[in-house]
Scaffold this active site. Sequence first.
Site, short mmCIF file in Angstrom:
data_model
loop_
_atom_site.label_atom_id
_atom_site.label_comp_id
_atom_site.label_asym_id
_atom_site.label_seq_id
_atom_site.Cartn_x
_atom_site.Cartn_y
_atom_site.Cartn_z
N CYS A 188 -85.30 85.75 18.93
CA CYS A 188 -86.22 86.65 18.26
C CYS A 188 -86.62 87.82 19.12
O CYS A 188 -86.76 87.69 20.33
CB CYS A 188 -87.51 85.92 17.92
N ARG A 221 -78.97 89.81 21.19
CA ARG A 221 -79.41 88.45 21.50
C ARG A 221 -79.11 87.46 20.40
O ARG A 221 -79.27 86.27 20.58
CB ARG A 221 -80.93 88.44 21.70
N TRP A 280 -84.57 84.54 14.82
CA TRP A 280 -83.58 83.45 14.98
C TRP A 280 -84.32 82.20 14.55
O TRP A 280 -85.21 81.72 15.25
CB TRP A 280 -83.11 83.38 16.43
N ASN A 314 -92.66 85.22 17.99
CA ASN A 314 -91.56 84.53 18.66
C ASN A 314 -92.13 83.22 19.19
O ASN A 314 -93.21 83.22 19.76
CB ASN A 314 -91.05 85.31 19.88
N GLY A 315 -91.35 82.15 19.06
CA GLY A 315 -91.80 80.88 19.61
C GLY A 315 -91.93 79.82 18.54
O GLY A 315 -91.39 79.96 17.43
N GLU A 324 -67.38 73.86 31.27
CA GLU A 324 -67.67 75.22 30.83
C GLU A 324 -66.57 75.73 29.89
O GLU A 324 -66.85 76.41 28.90
CB GLU A 324 -67.83 76.13 32.06
N LYS A 342 -67.21 76.97 26.10
CA LYS A 342 -66.81 78.30 25.60
C LYS A 342 -66.03 78.15 24.30
O LYS A 342 -66.26 78.87 23.34
CB LYS A 342 -65.94 79.05 26.61
N GLU A 383 -68.37 77.13 21.45
CA GLU A 383 -69.33 78.16 21.06
C GLU A 383 -68.73 79.22 20.14
O GLU A 383 -69.36 79.65 19.20
CB GLU A 383 -69.86 78.89 22.31
N HIS A 430 -61.21 55.35 30.80
CA HIS A 430 -62.41 54.56 30.49
C HIS A 430 -62.95 54.84 29.09
O HIS A 430 -64.07 54.48 28.79
CB HIS A 430 -63.49 54.81 31.54
N LYS A 479 -78.78 84.70 22.17
CA LYS A 479 -78.84 84.97 23.60
C LYS A 479 -80.30 84.85 24.03
O LYS A 479 -81.19 85.03 23.21
CB LYS A 479 -78.36 86.41 23.79
N1 HGA Z 1 -90.57 79.81 14.70
C1 HGA Z 1 -90.37 81.13 14.18
C2 HGA Z 1 -89.86 82.09 15.24
C3 HGA Z 1 -88.58 81.59 15.85
C4 HGA Z 1 -88.17 82.26 17.15
O1 HGA Z 1 -88.97 82.66 17.98
N2 HGA Z 1 -86.84 82.34 17.42
O2 HGA Z 1 -86.38 82.93 18.62
C5 HGA Z 1 -89.46 81.09 12.97
O3 HGA Z 1 -88.69 80.14 12.77
O4 HGA Z 1 -89.48 82.05 12.20
#
Ligand code: HGA
Length: 609
Positions: free
Chosen positions: A2, A27, A74, A103-104, A482, A486, A489, A505, A604
């Site tokens: 985000c 990101r 995100w 964000n969070g 790694e 890659k 991902e 094993h 990112k």
């Molecule tokens: N929890 C919030 C924000 C998500 C976030 O910070 N993503 O990097 C949501 O889901 O909208």
Amino acid sequence: MCGIVGAVAQRNITPILLEGLKRLEYRGYDSCGVALHVDGQLQRSRSTSRVTDLEQQIEEAHLKGFTGIAHTRWATHGAPASHNAHPHFSPSADLARIALVHNGIIENHDELRAELTALGYVFQSQTDTEVIAHLVDDMYNGDLFDTVQQAVKRLTGAYAIAVFHREEPHRVVAARQGSPLIVGVGQGENFVASDAMALAGTTDQIIYLEEGDVVDLQLGRVWIVDSNGKPAQRDVKTVQAHTGAAELGPYRHYMQKEIFEQPRVIGDTLEGVTGIMPELFGDGAYNVFKQIDRVLILACGTSYYSGLTAKYWIESVARIPVNVEIASEYRYRDSVPHPNSLVVTISQSGETADTLAALKHARSLGMEHTLTICNVATSAMVRECKLAYITRAGVEVGVASTKAFTTQLAGLFLLTLALAQINGRLTDAEEAEHLKSMRHLPVAIASVLALEPQIIAWAEDFARKENALFLGRGMHYPIALEGALKLKEISYIHAEAYPAGELKHGPLALVTEEMPVVTVAPNDALIEKLKSNMQEVRARGGQLYVFADVDSRITSGEGVHVIRLPEHYGLLSPILHVVSLQLLAYHTAVARGTDVDKPRNLAKSVTVE
Ligand code: HGA
């Protein structure tokens, strides 16, 4: 992950908000949105497509405003759908008084949702974020700054928020706890963002907010209080943030460009290293290194694998025991602390939430000797650690890390040598020899990059597979890990990596003619053992794809495909071998037609837990 941008100005700020979002786009995000104060009303535009789509919507709607906030999301709570995109309004879209971005993760969102629903709020989204908007609206007392200070006390979890109110047209209030947030100071206008890079070209006068800070942004005023509500003085720093994502040049994707930048950025990272000395890691490093008798490495994802490689180096060269922990596990694990540990965090962005929390956890357990290997000099990680080695990979746009990884390895190898020196295990002759090898790395990497056409031919085969195994031994086992990461991902092929001796094993049960087995096979002390493991694969019909090097004496034949790296590189060999695996993953993904730079579900700078 985000991104947040907000502004209070006396000019139309939509270009600043959109430009900021574009700078944060790399990101990774799944939706985006902007809210503006327009003629006494709150107006909003949101999109589940790209920022350019949002820009078009805003142009078509002729949206302009002097105060506003913007966001790239995100999703953590609620699907990536437009009704979940930020900004969120309260009490409702029609009666919007509050606009808020976040964000969070708010951990007590269920409890708050129940409480606010009982008060009559009708939720429009499944996000945890919407509870904050309604909470601020419910608690609003005519002064948004005061209200936000009270409201954040009700939140548990991590947040960076920016919010504005319909009745206070020239004010944005922002707050942070556990997620990064900065203030950009302008002339008669002020800004807030989750990263200084978002404001490049707008202002270079940056304040890094601290945990618990709440900031009042008005036209000519930036006023900050700390978590106790006390006025806080925060330095304004001049920050030369990058003026935007680098040009793609002749490359098809940023990931390809970044793979090919490795000779240069490794050279940049090692520039100025004329000798091994603790001070490469900061003032006071000598005293710290003298006091420690073990190393604890904390990291996530690709950085975790660079830490695992460093364990092999540090234990064998410096003879210091090393423990490498996945940060998200360590922070909650009941571990036994060793105060004489050097705690090393590794993070490209320096904002990785899990690694930051693990660092704080280690400190809370009494481990004060902290060092970070980080690519962003202005990041929280660098500010939080006593010592730092700043890699010079430059902006990494591709979500799948490449050049950040190899520059981390370069920094970790220097750390190995510095610790060995302090431990009396590095003679002058050995130091000179290692420095010579390090200086030769750019040329050696370039010769691996020259293998691209052969790797493309392999990638055509891989693109048709749904599973792959990666094998390595010793310090190349983390490189196999790694390589598998890659491939997962960006090509979405299921890939697993094993130390080759582990095959019998369990994972050998997976080997059939359909299973490609990528083997990292440098000509080191384990080569004969590895050849036996390869026979075990061949005997079950598995297809071997071997990255060997000079004198490995492994030849192509029925079911055995060999690409030979031009040099054997001793201790630094992991840095070369991983480049071939990066190219294999990249070209396999290209052949499968995936969105290489923005793989699905990934982002990112992982700033949420
Ligand atoms: N929890 C919030 C924000 C998500 C976030 O910070 N993503 O990097 C949501 O889901 O909208």
